[in-house]
Structure formats: C-alpha cells, structure tokens
Design a protein around this motif. Structure first.
Motif, PDB file in Angstrom:
ATOM      1  N   ALA A 121       0.838  -0.941  -0.292  1.00  0.00           N
ATOM      2  CA  ALA A 121       0.158   0.026   0.085  1.00  0.00           C
ATOM      3  C   ALA A 121       1.050   1.746   0.168  1.00  0.00           C
ATOM      4  N   TRP A 122       0.571   2.207  -0.514  1.00  0.00           N
ATOM      5  CA  TRP A 122       0.386   3.222  -0.991  1.00  0.00           C
ATOM      6  C   TRP A 122      -0.042   4.602  -0.154  1.00  0.00           C
ATOM      7  N   GLY A 123       0.526   5.953   0.056  1.00  0.00           N
ATOM      8  CA  GLY A 123      -0.637   7.048   1.450  1.00  0.00           C
ATOM      9  C   GLY A 123      -0.166   8.345   0.599  1.00  0.00           C
ATOM     10  N   ILE A 124      -0.646   9.166   0.537  1.00  0.00           N
ATOM     11  CA  ILE A 124      -0.315  10.669   0.000  1.00  0.00           C
ATOM     12  C   ILE A 124      -1.076  11.213   1.206  1.00  0.00           C
ATOM     13  N   ASP A 125      -0.969  12.484   2.571  1.00  0.00           N
ATOM     14  CA  ASP A 125      -1.409  13.539   2.362  1.00  0.00           C
ATOM     15  C   ASP A 125      -0.761  14.544   2.667  1.00  0.00           C
ATOM     16  N   THR A 126      -1.736  15.787   3.013  1.00  0.00           N
ATOM     17  CA  THR A 126      -0.778  16.951   2.755  1.00  0.00           C
ATOM     18  C   THR A 126       0.028  17.431   3.965  1.00  0.00           C
ATOM     19  N   SER A 127      -0.384  16.772   5.400  1.00  0.00           N
ATOM     20  CA  SER A 127      -0.438  17.360   7.038  1.00  0.00           C
ATOM     21  C   SER A 127       1.023  16.198   6.997  1.00  0.00           C
ATOM     22  N   PRO A 128       1.995  17.287   7.538  1.00  0.00           N
ATOM     23  CA  PRO A 128       3.435  16.115   8.302  1.00  0.00           C
ATOM     24  C   PRO A 128       3.235  15.373   9.417  1.00  0.00           C
TER      25      PRO A 128
END
Length: 372
Positions: free
Chosen positions: A62-69
């Motif tokens: 799985a891969w994940g993306i988010d703008t929040s550090p």
C-alpha cells in the motif's frame, strides 16, 4: 461504533489519535474482497494511515499520500517494523541531551510540568536532528505525537499522555486552554516520558513482523499534483480513501501542537496550507477531480475506487451531487457502481466533549467507482 479498534491486535492503528478517520472496518471489508488478486492499494488522503494498516494486516502492498506532516508522521508508523527495545533505546538516548529551545510562554508552562516540557523538547530536537530516518525513529515520533496531549488520568502511574487536560484528537487553542485550566483548577502532571512511551508500547502487540512495503511509501504531498502521485512506483488497482469533508478547513489549526513538535512554530498557524479548495462547490469539485484524474493514470488493467465521502452539516450541500461533480471534472471516465449511505460520522470521534467544545456529525456516503 467500530469494534475492530478495541482489539489489541489492532492497537498499532491507534498509535496516535486523529480526527475524521474512518473506521478500520471500512478498508478491511473492501480489501478482503480483492486479497486473492494481491492488489497494490493507494489512499491519496491517507490521514493517519488506516487504509495502510488494513493493507498491512492482510499482507498487501500500500501507498499513502497526505498534505499534512502530522498525518504522514503517524501513517509512516503503520508501515514500520522494528523492536520495542530499539524504540525505547532511541528515546533514552535523545532524552540525555539538554534541549536548546524550550517555550517559555504561559500556555506551555500550564500544559506540561517543567521537567516534562524539557523532556518533550529534548525528544523534539533529537528527532528533528536525525539525518537518516530509521524504523525506530519513525515509530518513536508517532508514539510521542500520540502522547503530546490528552485527558488527565486519575493515576499518574497509568497515564499515557504528557499533558494537562486536553482533547486527544486535536489541540485546543492556547487562550481557551489557559482559561479552561484556570477555571477548573487543573495543573500539569509531572510525567516520566519513558514510562508513558513504554505503557503505550505495551498496548501494541508487535512492530517487528515482516510486511509488504515500507514507511517510504507514505508521501507527504498534494495528491492534486502529478508530481506527487508519480512518486508511486507501483501500478495500483485499488483506491480506498476518504477525502476531507467539504467545509472542513481547520485541519492545520486543530493539529497545531503536533505540528510544533514536527518543527513548526509554537503558535497556531492560521494559514490554510495546501488542501482542497473550499470556497465553493465548483472549486472543491475541480480540485478533488484533479486527484481522481491522477488516480486514473495508473497503468493497472482494472482500477476500482472505494470512497467514503462527506460534508459538514453546516455546509448545506448535497454530498452525492458534489461527488458526482468531482468525477465529471476529472479527465477520466468513471462509472459509479453503487452509492450507499454511511449514515453519520460519530460525534465522539474527535473527543470534542473533553474540553466542552461542540462537534457536528458529518453526513457520509460510500461510493464504489470503476474506471472504464
């Protein structure tokens, strides 16, 4: 009410409380349907990484993306593997150093005891100074973020938080906090951080079993940008996600204290940061459509998306229509297979009642979508 969250085998998913997360049952249910095909999974709004944890449980990549550090720091722990001894050893090593930057304002003095504040700052500076991340540093960071603030325990010996009384999923603002503590006569407990971290680790069965993928597969970035989604090196065929609620614009402000721990300022940052457009439904649909367009670029023969989508009630917008608009604005051909009511997000998810703040339940729908 989610039941999987109460099982000890899933305690890693709760390493740090976080708001607006969907229940573990949601990704588990869909991943089980496709497990035999060994799909690569992507969550372009991964938040604290519930989809990633679900994939890990089922042995999927799985891969994940988010703008929040803050979100990505927590999510990376769901993709880390190390021993508990290594985590505590690193914590003890960092705590031996005297921090250079200790906030001296009233808020921090009322939030933590003097010795606890110094320890928190030592962990902060030590983790910020690491040149090359390790699995242990990834997990320690997430553990500490989860311990930064939360409700007071009647017994210090059982505490799993460092702070004076505060919600555990979001940080209340300094002025409000000081007023609240003063009115209630509340004082910060003198906490040994190693004891807290050990108690939190004891709740989690293991970190060192093998997994498919690594914490490098959690990307801090904007999924609206091709330059971000192009960092996914696998051809994914399954997207399971929950975009930010339409009308919910305070993610940055609500996580300001954890953001400080990650190197941000010791004050609330009222800038919005990179996120979906919330000034109107057309702008929101267009920005969300960019994400769907980037998802559609996967070279997998078949691509399915399972999306839990919601709005805050005060927005007074039809969530289903808004989702349709976002799909239409993308450059891809999507077909909605089904739309089901997910009822409402539980009010208690943000633990807002701990400091008597109000939180409306969000209206949510589950969409099954396929690229054609």
């Amino acid at each position: 009410m989610s039941k999987l969250c109460y099982l000890k085998e899933n305690a890693l998913n709760s390493i740090c409380p976080y708001f607006t997360m969907f229940p573990l049952e949601y990704p588990i249910r869909h991943l089980k349907k496709f497990k035999m095909g060994n799909p690569v999974v992507v969550d372009p709004f991964c938040g604290r990484g519930t989809t990633l944890f679900a994939a890990r449980k089922l042995g999927l990549n799985a891969w994940g993306i988010d703008t929040s550090p803050v979100a990505t720091a927590i999510a990376k722990a769901k993709m880390a593997s190390c021993s508990k001894a290594d985590i505590l050893e690193l914590a003890r090593e960092l705590l031996q150093k005297t921090p250079n930057d200790v906030p001296e304002n009233e808020f921090f003095k009322r939030l933590y005891s003097s010795s606890t504040l110094e320890s928190v700052c030592a962990l902060r500076e030590g983790l910020l100074s690491i040149n090359q991340e390790t699995n242990a540093s990834i997990v320690l960071r997430a553990l500490t973020l989860g311990a930064l603030h939360g409700p007071l325990n009647k017994s210090i010996e059982n505490s799993i938080y460092f702070s004076n009384q505060m919600p555990r999923t979001f940080a209340s603002k300094p002025d409000y906090s000081i007023k609240y503590w003063s009115q209630k006569g509340l004082f910060p407990p003198k906490i040994n951080p190693i004891d807290v971290l050990k108690r939190k680790l004891d709740r989690i069965p293991t970190f060192n079993h093998s997994l498919n993928g690594s914490y490098h597969q959690v990307i801090e970035g904007d999924a609206q940008l091709e330059s971000t989604t192009n960092q996914i090196s696998d051809d994914f065929s399954l997207v399971i996600t929950s975009p930010p609620y339409y009308g919910m614009k305070t993610y940055v402000q609500d996580q300001w204290l954890r953001n400080w721990f990650l190197g941000g300022p010791p004050i609330v940052d009222y800038t919005s940061g990179p996120q979906l457009e919330h000034k109107g439904t057309e702008g929101f649909a267009k920005s969300l459509g960019k994400v769907w367009s980037n998802m559609a670029n996967s070279k997998a023969n078949n691509l399915k998306m399972f999306v839990r989508f919601g709005i805050i009630p005060s927005a007074k917008v039809d969530a289903k229509s808004l989702m349709h608009m976002s799909l239409e604005s993308s450059s891809a051909n999507w077909r909605i297979i089904s739309t089901r009511s997910a009822h409402t997000a539980e009010k208690g998810k943000r633990q807002a009642t701990q400091m008597q703040s109000k939180s409306n339940a969000a209206i949510e729908y589950d969409f099954h979508i396929e690229r054609i």
